[in-house]
Design a protein around this motif. Structure first.
Motif, short mmCIF file in Angstrom:
data_model
loop_
_atom_site.label_atom_id
_atom_site.label_comp_id
_atom_site.label_asym_id
_atom_site.label_seq_id
_atom_site.Cartn_x
_atom_site.Cartn_y
_atom_site.Cartn_z
N ASP A 47 0.83 -1.21 0.00
CA ASP A 47 0.00 0.00 0.00
C ASP A 47 0.86 1.26 0.00
OD1 ASP A 47 -1.96 -1.84 0.51
OD2 ASP A 47 -2.11 -1.40 2.64
N SER A 104 4.40 12.10 5.79
CA SER A 104 5.33 11.36 4.93
C SER A 104 5.09 9.85 5.01
CB SER A 104 6.77 11.70 5.30
OG SER A 104 7.01 11.44 6.65
N LYS A 154 3.49 3.66 -1.29
CA LYS A 154 4.16 3.96 -2.57
C LYS A 154 5.56 4.51 -2.31
CE LYS A 154 0.07 4.05 -4.89
NZ LYS A 154 -0.39 3.31 -5.96
N LYS A 169 4.99 7.90 8.06
CA LYS A 169 5.67 7.19 9.16
C LYS A 169 4.71 6.27 9.90
CE LYS A 169 6.85 11.12 11.12
NZ LYS A 169 6.29 12.05 10.14
N GLN A 193 9.24 5.25 -1.17
CA GLN A 193 9.89 5.04 0.13
C GLN A 193 10.70 3.74 0.19
OE1 GLN A 193 9.84 7.67 1.48
NE2 GLN A 193 7.96 8.44 2.36
#
Ligand SMILES: Nc1ncnc2c1ncn2[C@@H]1O[C@H](COP(=O)(O)OP(=O)(O)OP(=O)(O)O)[C@@H](O)[C@H]1O
Ligand SMILES: [Mg+2]
Length: 510
Positions: free
Chosen positions: A197, A226, A199, A228, A201
């Motif tokens: 899920d 972001s 995207k 986390k 990173q």
């Protein structure tokens, strides 16, 4: 005539067998209870008296004395009600004297004779197995957790009269067996989505894979939004399944908190606990006048996620240091000492500065360097030192976010993590630990030898990035895990170089 019935007192997450002795003798009708009983146990006299009467039996109009042995163990809670009532009925001749001696009993009685659920039934069932009892007689709502112990007979009791009828041989209670549907536990796999899920990173996902493989504690730093929290919540999906013994260990903690009954469901997946930052130190590590486990023990064999780390009170974070090291926490209160397991993976998330946008390409950050230092200093050095992997999570790039391509699914990552787990369990078989993160200095020297190339890299990192000795050791342990993921028996320079990258917090923030 003295009747004896067996029950349990829970200490920590273990149960100690308690013998309930009942003596009925001629004299004024008084009801005495001795043997270090706490208030809730002493109150059981009134519940037991009403439950016996309202179940259609006669409460003895003589002198009733109950002794709870061993007398030096504190007995708390309402779980002894059923055994006390059974003892009185046995001493009055309604239950054959030795019929109940092969069972451990627990249950709270309501005034009308119904048996209500209690805490700590799984430890009781395990104590029954250990002490070679035939089985347990427990409330219907607790039958599932008791039935996890397959070697014993589990007899669920709905009403006091059912117990009497069973021993009289009239209406036998059918033994209960575990229903697989019990394990629909929310903390389990499949609930928190999948790694695919998320995207982009890629490097953060890699850091999480390494952390999971070596059970290293992890800190994520990044601007708001972001991902986390999203990533942390998916971490359990890449961890290996728990073995049945581990499931029992975890469920014991939930059982003494009354969180393993049929209403809650069984714990099958690795726990994921995410306490709010307003939590007290007792809530986090455990405590209370009667010691109960805290969040770190509820996260045993799983993940403790501390989101917005600097918002936690400093003293609350400080108490984490010793349990992080020991994997168990010992709590002493007013003469009672309890030990709870707490081998968990710490995952923390925070923004890099008070406004959250430091190092963000947008350049929106308006914090002064003093503000940034102050914000970061809320997390003490010793705690940071214990976090092997510190990774930056930048905002996901627009093209990654819009991409239709889905990332690697959790199942594939988990397969690699499982392999690394296997390697480690073989490596540490005779060393009393199970993961690279737990290596002390002696084991680190033995299992993380460095060639000249690695030595040079570490020296450069220590001088250039200002890594402390502890940080260098931590990088070595992480390098061992990276080498394991690579099926390499030797730590190579690129393994160590990657591990050093995961010390983002040690570098100067500005
Ligand atoms: N890489 C990503 N892929 C898909 N969705 C994302 C990604 N990053 C963020 N999101 C979306 O943004 C939302 C916010 O992310 P999340 O709450 O995890 O951010 P955060 O880093 O924890 O922020 P904060 O610092 O404010 O707590 C997610 O629920 C998700 O919908
Ligand atoms: Mg968040």
């Amino acid at each position: 005539m003295i009747a004896k019935v067996n029950s349990c007192a829970v200490n920590g997450i273990d149960a100690i067998v308690v013998e309930v002795e009942v003596d009925i003798s001629f004299g004024l009708p008084v009801f005495n209870m001795v043997g270090l009983a706490e208030a809730a146990v002493r109150e059981s006299k009134e519940r037991v008296r009403s439950a016996i009467k309202n179940s259609g039996y006669t409460f003895p109009m003589d002198r009733v004395t109950i002794n709870l042995a061993p007398a030096d163990v504190k007995k708390e809670g309402t779980g002894l009600d059923l055994a006390v009532a059974a003892g009185i009925l046995s001493a009055s001749g309604l239950i054959p004297m030795d019929a109940s001696k092969n069972y451990l009993m627990a249950g709270e009685l309501s005034l009308d004779g119904r048996v209500k659920p209690v805490k700590g039934v799984l430890p009781l069932a395990l104590a029954a197995r250990e002490n070679q009892y035939k089985g347990v007689m427990i409330p219907v709502e607790n039958a599932q957790e008791a039935a996890m112990v397959r070697e014993i007979e589990v007899l669920p009791v709905g009403r006091l009269s059912q117990l009497v009828d069973h021993f009289a041989g009239q209406n036998l209670i059918p033994p209960f067996s575990l229903d697989p549907g019990f394990f629909r536990n929310a903390a389990g796999r499949g609930f928190e989505g999948d790694f695919s899920d998320v995207k982009g990173q890629i490097h953060v996902k890699r850091a999480m894979e390494v952390a999971a493989a070596g059970q290293h504690h992890l800190l994520m730093t990044g601007p708001p939004g972001s991902g986390k929290s999203m990533l942390a919540r998916r971490l359990t999906t890449i961890l290996p399944m728990l073995s049945f013994e581990e499931i029992l260990e975890v469920t014991k903690v939930y059982s003494v908190m009354g969180m393993a009954s049929a209403r809650h469901g069984g714990i099958q997946g690795r726990p994921f606990r995410s306490p709010h930052h307003t939590i007290s130190d007792a809530g986090l590590v455990g405590g209370g006048s009667k010691p109960v486990p805290g969040e770190i023990s509820l996260a045993h064999n799983g993940i403790l996620f501390l989101d917005e780390l600097p918002e936690f009170r400093r003293n609350v974070l400080e108490v984490l240091r010793q349990p992080l090291e020991d994997g168990r926490v010992s709590i002493s209160r007013a003469g009672v000492k309890a030990v709870f397991p707490c081998r968990f993976m710490l995952v923390a998330a925070m923004n890099p500065c008070p406004c959250g946008f430091l190092s963000d390409p947008s350049g929106k950050c308006s914090c002064t360097s003093h503000q940034v230092q102050k914000y970061r200093s809320k997390i003490s050095g010793p705690l940071l030192d214990r976090i092997d992997i510190q990774v930056e999570v930048p905002r996901v790039k627009f093209q990654d976010f819009m991409s239709k391509e889905s990332g690697e699914p959790s199942s594939r990552i988990r397969a690699r993590v499982e392999k690394a787990f296997e390697l480690q369990s073989k490596r540490f078989l005779s060393h009393g630990i199970f993961s690279n993160s737990q290596m002390g200095s002696r084991l680190r020297e033995k299992f993380c030898p460095m060639d000249t190339g690695c030595r040079r890299i570490l020296e450069q990192a220590s001088k250039g990035l200002g890594l402390s000795a502890r940080a260098c050791h931590s990088a070595l342990k992480v390098a061992r895990t990276i080498a394991d993921l690579d099926y390499s028996s030797k730590i190579k320079t690129h393994h160590l170089a990657e591990a050093i990258q995961y010390r983002s917090f040690d570098r100067d923030p500005m």
